[in-house]
Design an enzyme around this catalytic site. Structure first.
Site, PDB file in Angstrom:
ATOM      1  N   LYS A   2       0.808  -1.225   0.000  1.00 56.13           N
ATOM      2  CA  LYS A   2       0.000   0.000   0.000  1.00 56.13           C
ATOM      3  C   LYS A   2       0.848   1.285   0.000  1.00 56.13           C
ATOM      4  O   LYS A   2       0.563   2.199  -0.798  1.00 56.13           O
ATOM      5  CB  LYS A   2      -0.976  -0.031   1.177  1.00 56.13           C
ATOM      6  CG  LYS A   2      -2.124   0.961   1.065  1.00 56.13           C
ATOM      7  CD  LYS A   2      -3.220   0.501   0.114  1.00 56.13           C
ATOM      8  CE  LYS A   2      -4.106  -0.491   0.811  1.00 56.13           C
ATOM      9  NZ  LYS A   2      -5.097  -1.118  -0.035  1.00 56.13           N
ATOM     10  N   PRO A   3       1.883   1.380   0.864  1.00 55.66           N
ATOM     11  CA  PRO A   3       2.668   2.628   0.822  1.00 55.66           C
ATOM     12  C   PRO A   3       3.236   2.915  -0.571  1.00 55.66           C
ATOM     13  O   PRO A   3       3.294   4.064  -0.994  1.00 55.66           O
ATOM     14  CB  PRO A   3       3.792   2.380   1.835  1.00 55.66           C
ATOM     15  CG  PRO A   3       3.271   1.314   2.744  1.00 55.66           C
ATOM     16  CD  PRO A   3       2.376   0.453   1.904  1.00 55.66           C
ATOM     17  N   GLN A  13       1.836   2.002  -3.389  1.00 48.90           N
ATOM     18  CA  GLN A  13       0.709   2.476  -4.216  1.00 48.90           C
ATOM     19  C   GLN A  13       0.489   3.974  -3.984  1.00 48.90           C
ATOM     20  O   GLN A  13       0.254   4.738  -4.910  1.00 48.90           O
ATOM     21  CB  GLN A  13      -0.564   1.707  -3.865  1.00 48.90           C
ATOM     22  CG  GLN A  13      -0.478   0.218  -4.170  1.00 48.90           C
ATOM     23  CD  GLN A  13      -1.733  -0.516  -3.721  1.00 48.90           C
ATOM     24  OE1 GLN A  13      -2.834   0.008  -3.812  1.00 48.90           O
ATOM     25  NE2 GLN A  13      -1.559  -1.727  -3.216  1.00 48.90           N
ATOM     26  N   LYS A  46       0.021  -7.225  -7.687  1.00 44.17           N
ATOM     27  CA  LYS A  46      -0.709  -6.144  -7.031  1.00 44.17           C
ATOM     28  C   LYS A  46      -0.093  -4.785  -7.391  1.00 44.17           C
ATOM     29  O   LYS A  46      -0.798  -3.839  -7.750  1.00 44.17           O
ATOM     30  CB  LYS A  46      -0.599  -6.339  -5.518  1.00 44.17           C
ATOM     31  CG  LYS A  46      -1.936  -6.347  -4.823  1.00 44.17           C
ATOM     32  CD  LYS A  46      -1.716  -6.617  -3.376  1.00 44.17           C
ATOM     33  CE  LYS A  46      -3.018  -6.446  -2.637  1.00 44.17           C
ATOM     34  NZ  LYS A  46      -2.874  -6.783  -1.239  1.00 44.17           N
ATOM     35  N   GLY A  57      39.857  14.733   8.930  1.00 45.35           N
ATOM     36  CA  GLY A  57      39.050  15.351   9.969  1.00 45.35           C
ATOM     37  C   GLY A  57      39.376  16.828  10.102  1.00 45.35           C
ATOM     38  O   GLY A  57      40.314  17.329   9.479  1.00 45.35           O
ATOM     39  N   CYS A  65      45.112  12.502   5.149  1.00 45.81           N
ATOM     40  CA  CYS A  65      44.958  13.941   5.336  1.00 45.81           C
ATOM     41  C   CYS A  65      45.259  14.354   6.788  1.00 45.81           C
ATOM     42  O   CYS A  65      46.414  14.466   7.148  1.00 45.81           O
ATOM     43  CB  CYS A  65      43.566  14.378   4.874  1.00 45.81           C
ATOM     44  SG  CYS A  65      43.568  16.098   4.321  1.00 45.81           S
ATOM     45  N   ARG A  83      43.075  22.496   4.164  1.00 51.73           N
ATOM     46  CA  ARG A  83      43.488  23.887   4.172  1.00 51.73           C
ATOM     47  C   ARG A  83      44.944  24.030   4.621  1.00 51.73           C
ATOM     48  O   ARG A  83      45.611  24.976   4.290  1.00 51.73           O
ATOM     49  CB  ARG A  83      42.566  24.650   5.133  1.00 51.73           C
ATOM     50  CG  ARG A  83      42.801  26.114   5.192  1.00 51.73           C
ATOM     51  CD  ARG A  83      41.565  26.829   5.665  1.00 51.73           C
ATOM     52  NE  ARG A  83      40.684  27.119   4.555  1.00 51.73           N
ATOM     53  CZ  ARG A  83      39.406  27.465   4.682  1.00 51.73           C
ATOM     54  NH1 ARG A  83      38.859  27.546   5.869  1.00 51.73           N
ATOM     55  NH2 ARG A  83      38.677  27.728   3.622  1.00 51.73           N
ATOM     56  N   HIS A 128      43.357  12.463  -0.341  1.00 53.71           N
ATOM     57  CA  HIS A 128      42.400  11.417   0.050  1.00 53.71           C
ATOM     58  C   HIS A 128      42.388  10.306  -1.002  1.00 53.71           C
ATOM     59  O   HIS A 128      41.580  10.357  -1.939  1.00 53.71           O
ATOM     60  CB  HIS A 128      40.992  12.009   0.165  1.00 53.71           C
ATOM     61  CG  HIS A 128      40.837  12.925   1.327  1.00 53.71           C
ATOM     62  ND1 HIS A 128      40.466  12.485   2.575  1.00 53.71           N
ATOM     63  CD2 HIS A 128      41.027  14.261   1.444  1.00 53.71           C
ATOM     64  CE1 HIS A 128      40.420  13.518   3.417  1.00 53.71           C
ATOM     65  NE2 HIS A 128      40.758  14.603   2.753  1.00 53.71           N
ATOM     66  N   GLU A 174      41.191   7.497  -0.867  1.00 49.56           N
ATOM     67  CA  GLU A 174      39.946   6.696  -0.843  1.00 49.56           C
ATOM     68  C   GLU A 174      38.993   7.074  -1.978  1.00 49.56           C
ATOM     69  O   GLU A 174      38.184   6.254  -2.408  1.00 49.56           O
ATOM     70  CB  GLU A 174      39.237   6.836   0.509  1.00 49.56           C
ATOM     71  CG  GLU A 174      38.675   8.210   0.870  1.00 49.56           C
ATOM     72  CD  GLU A 174      39.655   9.109   1.618  1.00 49.56           C
ATOM     73  OE1 GLU A 174      40.882   8.910   1.476  1.00 49.56           O
ATOM     74  OE2 GLU A 174      39.199  10.020   2.333  1.00 49.56           O
TER      75      GLU A 174
HETATM   76  N1  GLN Z   1      41.887  19.760   8.921  1.00 54.41           N
HETATM   77  C1  GLN Z   1      42.954  19.498   8.017  1.00 54.41           C
HETATM   78  C2  GLN Z   1      43.122  20.590   6.973  1.00 54.41           C
HETATM   79  O1  GLN Z   1      42.187  21.327   6.711  1.00 54.41           O
HETATM   80  C3  GLN Z   1      42.774  18.152   7.347  1.00 54.41           C
HETATM   81  C4  GLN Z   1      41.564  18.087   6.474  1.00 54.41           C
HETATM   82  C5  GLN Z   1      41.165  16.683   6.131  1.00 54.41           C
HETATM   83  O2  GLN Z   1      41.537  15.746   6.810  1.00 54.41           O
HETATM   84  N2  GLN Z   1      40.365  16.522   5.111  1.00 54.41           N
HETATM   85  O3  GLN Z   1      44.160  20.723   6.389  1.00 54.41           O
END
Ligand code: GLN
Length: 565
Positions: free
Chosen positions: A192-193, A195, A226, A367, A394, A478, A523, A525
């Protein structure tokens, strides 16, 4: 390229987070295997101009394209499935669309006309869709619309689809990815959802050509009938998409349901033969076999900070890192077992550090900000001293440089200026191009973003892993390694194994006399895919396997959240 490019809109019904991105990527891959050139794009309902300023625990990972756009994680899904670059033109948000229309209005480009939500916004959306198609020369363009039908948020994207369809009925198709609940108390799949979702699509002037039914189990014949009957779709256009062990099974599942052929038929096209060496679906089948049969594990600890919430959020914040670890592990016939460690735990209780000895390897992902930084540095010191393979991405590289400076080179007051504005030894400093951005508090889209060249130092571990002399990798940061400290850190055993030649920036560092202690400013990844695992992740997993086979680990693992498969 086909004479009349085809467009497939993928929209969601009933609820979000049922894997529309994976469906779109898988659909793209299946069509690609029929000999067509396919691209995929995402229309995100946010006002944000890009995903760069969004919190990963709320929005998921920020994926970075080759040309430096900060996008939704689904662009990463498309790249991993299609095995090719998806560029910035393939990503739009409501904010981006409105910004363009308003700027155009300010420049008198509407020639004095009243600029209105309809038709000018959908027209701009259509312009972008056609531009993405043109730039990638795609025969078939898949447009994933964020959110679900019936929301205010995405109605103008749907309207754009409706307008395209009414102009070219034979070139535009709609796929509804809907959720079919199996309530515990009833134990029966409810249609039903779905539909209702189709009714909502109808209200927007749309009719799905295909309904993909996401559920915990397969759709049986009764329910298939259905859905067909009440949603006005052909029975064979109801596609069953039950939960899978791995997302990479989804293209195979679609192939089994003949979804590619069915959509081609809808467009009046026929599948073309693809030489076996280029048949990515065939190659994926081999990877899926490994995923489903291999049991031997490689146990990797991931030390980070976005770990407080549930498993789903966690997996979303680090999706490319998780996928890259999986791709590398599978390529070595291992099943990755990823264990999540909140860096702040070590600040509170340094005794816990010894749990790191229970891992085959440890990774610290990217991070920002100060939370958990000292805990990460403690973890890096531990794995360096105990010769546990380490991979820093990073921030994970920057903090490794700080750790080596503090504890090997004896530079006690070493730090990154991101945390301490004026440290005694600024190991990580502001990239000169970033100075103005920081001073003027400019955020969105101002980091060092996208692909940059890197020249590798011959004979280093990383150069051997890559097997080439020059590479290009994607960035999002950065701050940078301070060249004034290269010499001192080299004396302490650090090796600069990759440098950006244009700006003379340290891109990769590794440590001598360590099985694998590698940090990358970029990065890696973002460039990994199941059919092409990233060489550095493969090198890291190989080092982990050597440790797993050799060193006796007597430390009992602490109970932690684990992600398997
Ligand atoms: N904080 C760090 C910078 O800005 C690393 C950035 C990150 O890990 N993407 O350089």
């Amino acid at each position: 390229m086909a004479k009349d490019p085809k467009y497939i809109f993928v929209v969601g019904g009933v609820m979000s987070s049922v894997g529309k991105g994976v469906v779109s990527g898988s659909l793209a891959m299946v069509l690609q295997s029929k000999g067509y050139s396919v691209t995929a794009m995402k229309a995100d309902p946010y006002i944000n101009v890009d995903a760069g300023t969004m919190n990963p625990t709320e929005h998921g990972e920020v994926f970075v394209t080759e040309d430096g756009d900060e996008t939704d994680q689904d662009i990463g899904n498309y790249e991993r499935f299609l095995g090719k670059n998806i560029y910035s033109v393939n990503y739009m948000t409501t904010g981006r669309v409105y910004l363009e229309v308003i700027e155009r209005e300010r420049n008198l480009m509407y020639k004095g006309k009243c600029v209105e939500v309809v038709p000018h916004i959908p027209e701009e959306i259509i312009r972008r869709i056609k531009l993405a198609q043109k730039q990638s020369q795609a025969d078939i363009t898949i447009i994933e619309v964020g959110g679900t039908v019936g929301e205010y948020q995405n109605i103008l994207f749907l309207e754009a689809g409706r307008m395209m369809k009414s102009q070219h009925p034979n070139d535009v198709a709609f796929v509804l990815v809907s959720y079919l609940p199996v309530p515990g108390s009833i134990g029966e799949m409810k249609t039903k959802p779905t539909q209702h979702a189709v009714r909502l699509m109808n209200e927007a002037g749309l009719q799905p050509d295909v309904v993909v039914g996401r559920s915990s189990k397969s759709i049986d014949a009764v329910r298939r009938k259905k859905i067909a009957q009440f949603c006005s779709v052909d029975e064979n256009m109801v596609i069953s998409a039950p939960d899978c062990e791995s997302i990479y099974e989804v293209p195979l599942l679609f192939e089994k349901e003949n979804l590619g052929e069915k959509l081609l038929k809808r467009f009046g096209l026929k599948s073309k033969s693809v030489p076996p060496a280029q048949d990515r679906l065939k190659q994926l089948r081999k990877v899926v076999k490994v995923i489903k049969t291999v049991d031997q594990k490689v146990r990797i600890g991931v030390v980070g900070k976005y770990f407080q919430t549930g498993e789903f959020v966690l997996a979303d914040s680090y999706i490319s890192v998780i996928e890259a670890l999986k791709h590398a592990a599978w390529s070595q016939k291992r099943q990755p077992e990823l264990v999540w460690i909140d860096a702040e735990d070590y600040e509170k209780n340094p005794k816990q550090l010894k749990e790191l000895s229970s891992f085959d390897a440890v990774l610290i992902p990217g991070g920002f900000g100060s939370r958990g930084v000292e805990g990460k540095i403690m973890a890096i010191q531990y794995v360096r001293e105990n010769k546990i393979p380490y991979f820093g991405l990073c921030y994970g590289m920057q903090l490794a440089a700080v750790e080596v400076a503090r504890h090997v080179a004896g530079l006690k007051g070493a730090h990154t200026v991101e945390i301490d504005e004026n440290p005694e030894h600024p190991i990580i400093v502001v990239n000169p191009n970033q100075k103005e951005n920081i001073e003027q508090n400019r955020y969105g889209g101002t980091l060092r973003l996208g692909a940059y060249d890197c020249v590798l130092s011959p004979g280093t571990k990383t150069q051997k892993a890559y097997g080439v002399k020059k590479i290009s990798e994607r960035h999002r940061h950065r701050y940078e390694f301070n060249n004034a400290y290269v010499e001192q850190l080299e004396k302490a055993g650090l090796i600069v194994s990759g440098v950006n030649p244009q700006q003379n920036l340290v891109e990769i560092m590794e440590l001598e006399d360590h099985p694998w202690f590698v940090g990358t400013q970029f990065h890696p990844e973002f460039l990994s895919s199941p059919l092409k695992p990233h060489p550095l992740f493969v090198g890291f997993v190989k080092a982990a396997m050597t440790r797993s086979n050799g060193a006796k680990k007597t430390v009992k693992p602490t109970k932690r959240k684990i992600t398997k498969r």
